[in-house]
Design a protein around this motif. Structure first.
Motif, PDB file in Angstrom:
ATOM      1  N   ALA A   1       6.596  -0.850 -12.399  1.00  0.00           N
ATOM      2  CA  ALA A   1       7.298  -0.620 -11.142  1.00  0.00           C
ATOM      3  C   ALA A   1       8.819  -0.524 -11.287  1.00  0.00           C
ATOM      4  N   PRO A   2       9.469  -1.399 -12.082  1.00  0.00           N
ATOM      5  CA  PRO A   2      10.930  -1.298 -12.191  1.00  0.00           C
ATOM      6  C   PRO A   2      11.406   0.060 -12.704  1.00  0.00           C
ATOM      7  N   LYS A   3      10.615   0.702 -13.526  1.00  0.00           N
ATOM      8  CA  LYS A   3      10.985   2.010 -14.069  1.00  0.00           C
ATOM      9  C   LYS A   3      11.159   3.050 -12.970  1.00  0.00           C
ATOM     10  N   TYR A   4      10.369   2.926 -11.901  1.00  0.00           N
ATOM     11  CA  TYR A   4      10.392   3.942 -10.846  1.00  0.00           C
ATOM     12  C   TYR A   4      11.159   3.509  -9.603  1.00  0.00           C
ATOM     13  N   PHE A   5      11.297   2.202  -9.410  1.00  0.00           N
ATOM     14  CA  PHE A   5      11.902   1.725  -8.159  1.00  0.00           C
ATOM     15  C   PHE A   5      13.108   0.797  -8.363  1.00  0.00           C
ATOM     16  N   GLY A   6      13.436   0.465  -9.607  1.00  0.00           N
ATOM     17  CA  GLY A   6      14.458  -0.531  -9.877  1.00  0.00           C
ATOM     18  C   GLY A   6      15.840  -0.180  -9.366  1.00  0.00           C
ATOM     19  N   ASN A   7      16.117   1.111  -9.241  1.00  0.00           N
ATOM     20  CA  ASN A   7      17.424   1.565  -8.753  1.00  0.00           C
ATOM     21  C   ASN A   7      17.307   2.308  -7.416  1.00  0.00           C
ATOM     22  N   ASP A   8      16.233   2.031  -6.675  1.00  0.00           N
ATOM     23  CA  ASP A   8      16.000   2.701  -5.387  1.00  0.00           C
ATOM     24  C   ASP A   8      15.954   4.220  -5.552  1.00  0.00           C
ATOM     25  N   GLN A   9      15.486   4.674  -6.703  1.00  0.00           N
ATOM     26  CA  GLN A   9      15.540   6.104  -6.998  1.00  0.00           C
ATOM     27  C   GLN A   9      14.354   6.893  -6.466  1.00  0.00           C
ATOM     28  N   HIS A  10      13.299   6.205  -6.043  1.00  0.00           N
ATOM     29  CA  HIS A  10      12.130   6.882  -5.500  1.00  0.00           C
ATOM     30  C   HIS A  10      11.697   6.225  -4.189  1.00  0.00           C
ATOM     31  N   ASN A  11      10.999   6.986  -3.376  1.00  0.00           N
ATOM     32  CA  ASN A  11      10.347   6.414  -2.207  1.00  0.00           C
ATOM     33  C   ASN A  11       9.052   5.733  -2.622  1.00  0.00           C
ATOM     34  N   VAL A  12       8.558   4.860  -1.760  1.00  0.00           N
ATOM     35  CA  VAL A  12       7.324   4.134  -2.043  1.00  0.00           C
ATOM     36  C   VAL A  12       6.196   4.750  -1.223  1.00  0.00           C
ATOM     37  N   LEU A  13       5.246   5.358  -1.898  1.00  0.00           N
ATOM     38  CA  LEU A  13       4.113   6.001  -1.249  1.00  0.00           C
ATOM     39  C   LEU A  13       2.854   5.177  -1.500  1.00  0.00           C
ATOM     40  N   ILE A  14       1.991   5.103  -0.489  1.00  0.00           N
ATOM     41  CA  ILE A  14       0.760   4.324  -0.586  1.00  0.00           C
ATOM     42  C   ILE A  14      -0.427   5.218  -0.273  1.00  0.00           C
ATOM     43  N   ALA A  15      -1.399   5.240  -1.196  1.00  0.00           N
ATOM     44  CA  ALA A  15      -2.655   5.945  -0.947  1.00  0.00           C
ATOM     45  C   ALA A  15      -3.486   5.122   0.035  1.00  0.00           C
ATOM     46  N   LEU A  16      -4.033   5.775   1.031  1.00  0.00           N
ATOM     47  CA  LEU A  16      -4.754   5.073   2.090  1.00  0.00           C
ATOM     48  C   LEU A  16      -6.257   5.032   1.819  1.00  0.00           C
ATOM     49  N   GLY A  17      -6.971   4.298   2.647  1.00  0.00           N
ATOM     50  CA  GLY A  17      -8.428   4.265   2.576  1.00  0.00           C
ATOM     51  C   GLY A  17      -8.957   3.419   1.437  1.00  0.00           C
ATOM     52  N   GLU A  18     -10.000   3.890   0.807  1.00  0.00           N
ATOM     53  CA  GLU A  18     -10.719   3.116  -0.197  1.00  0.00           C
ATOM     54  C   GLU A  18      -9.846   2.730  -1.380  1.00  0.00           C
TER      55      GLU A  18
END
Length: 325
Positions: free
Chosen positions: A94-111
């Motif tokens: 996770a830190p690689k993609y979000f550590g510097n607020d460089q990406h949005n956080v997307l969540i897959a829904l459902g199952e």
């Protein structure tokens, strides 16, 4: 037919929310207040995006990075090269993609995320109706579109849009809306994903929980599928009534027809009165002395006795719609 499908879908209204039970322990333990901090060993700013992403991963949700900072619709897309239906993000990564607020956080829904379900409220009227119908569901949004999402845990939900007939796209009360002209709301489950708090909208506005103390992962209720879909039908009906509330002179007949339509669908007097008051209040008209007199306590009895009660046909006639509605 919009009205007919809505009323057919709905069996009861806001009281169905009382049947909701707390979210399973698999998500309840991961409330934002328990989110871990990044151990960098330095006195530096902690990434809010990373904290959010880690909390979602710990909840068992399929979390992945999305584009950010483009200030266009691409901010809702996964990161280039990320195959969200196949790739899996671990807590360690996770830190690689979000550590510097460089990406949005997307969540897959459902199952893929414990039957997580997103109620996407496209119209502002839908968000207002959800304050009554889904008032116990946690919400999030942004400053320009507050409370535009509500969450639940619901099994076997298929993504479905609640749409007006395309013929209404040119109606004066629709045409001015820039986005989602004929889509009142959408319920989203397996096969869909949503941009979650911790992210940034294309406008630059932060996507945030409405009330951090009350709206969080641990407050998401578990709801049966049938009641959820019935409440979605009702929400669409109420939002439509809010948007198409007529000018002075036709409002009393309009409200009586709304009450009659709900009575025909089996709603009780309390629900009927609550609904018409909700529609009126949104339009800054709460009736004479603060009450719309629609005989809510008698209309169902009239129907039971075979007496004539106005309803959907009258509503459509008042609004001047065609046969395709």
């Amino acid at each position: 037919m919009l009205f007919r499908s809505i009323v057919k879908a709905a069996a009861y209204l806001a009281k169905a929310s009382q049947d909701a039970t707390p979210a399973p322990d698999v998500v309840a333990h991961a409330a934002p207040t328990d989110q871990p901090r990044v151990n960098t060993g330095q006195a530096e700013r902690i990434s809010e995006t990373l904290k959010a992403a880690e909390s979602y991963i710990r909840a068992g949700w399929n979390t992945f990075p999305g584009k950010r900072g483009n200030h266009d619709r691409r901010d809702k897309e996964p990161k280039t090269g990320w195959f969200w239906k196949k790739d899996k993000l671990t807590l360690a990564d996770a830190p690689k993609y979000f550590g510097n607020d460089q990406h949005n956080v997307l969540i897959a829904l459902g199952e893929n995320s414990g039957n997580l379900t997103d109620i996407d409220l496209d119209w502002p009227e839908a968000a207002a109706a959800a304050d009554i119908i889904f008032n116990d569901f946690p919400s999030f949004g942004r400053s320009g579109k507050a409370r535009s999402h509500r969450l639940a845990i619901c099994v076997n939900i298929k993504t479905q849009k609640y749409l007006l007939p395309q013929s209404l796209a040119i109606h004066p009360k629709i045409v001015a809306q820039q986005d989602h002209k004929v889509c009142i709301a959408e319920i989203r489950g397996s096969g869909a994903y949503t941009v979650f708090p911790g992210s940034e909208h294309q406008t630059g506005e932060k996507i945030e929980w409405t009330n951090v103390g009350a709206d969080n992962i641990g407050s998401i209720p578990l709801v049966e599928t049938a009641p959820m879909l019935k409440k979605m039908g009702l929400l669409s009906f109420v939002a439509f009534g809010m948007r198409f509330f007529p000018a002075v002179g036709a409002r009393c007949d309009f409200m009586m027809a709304v009450a009659g339509a709900l009575a025909h669908a089996g709603y009780d007097a309390t629900t009927i009165q609550q609904t018409v008051q909700c529609i009126g209040a949104f339009n800054q008209d709460e009736g004479d002395n603060g009450t719309w007199r629609v005989a809510a306590d008698r209309v169902a009895d009239k129907i039971d006795k075979g007496k004539e009660v106005t309803g959907l046909p009258t509503l459509i006639k008042i609004l001047g719609f065609g046969d395709d509605v």
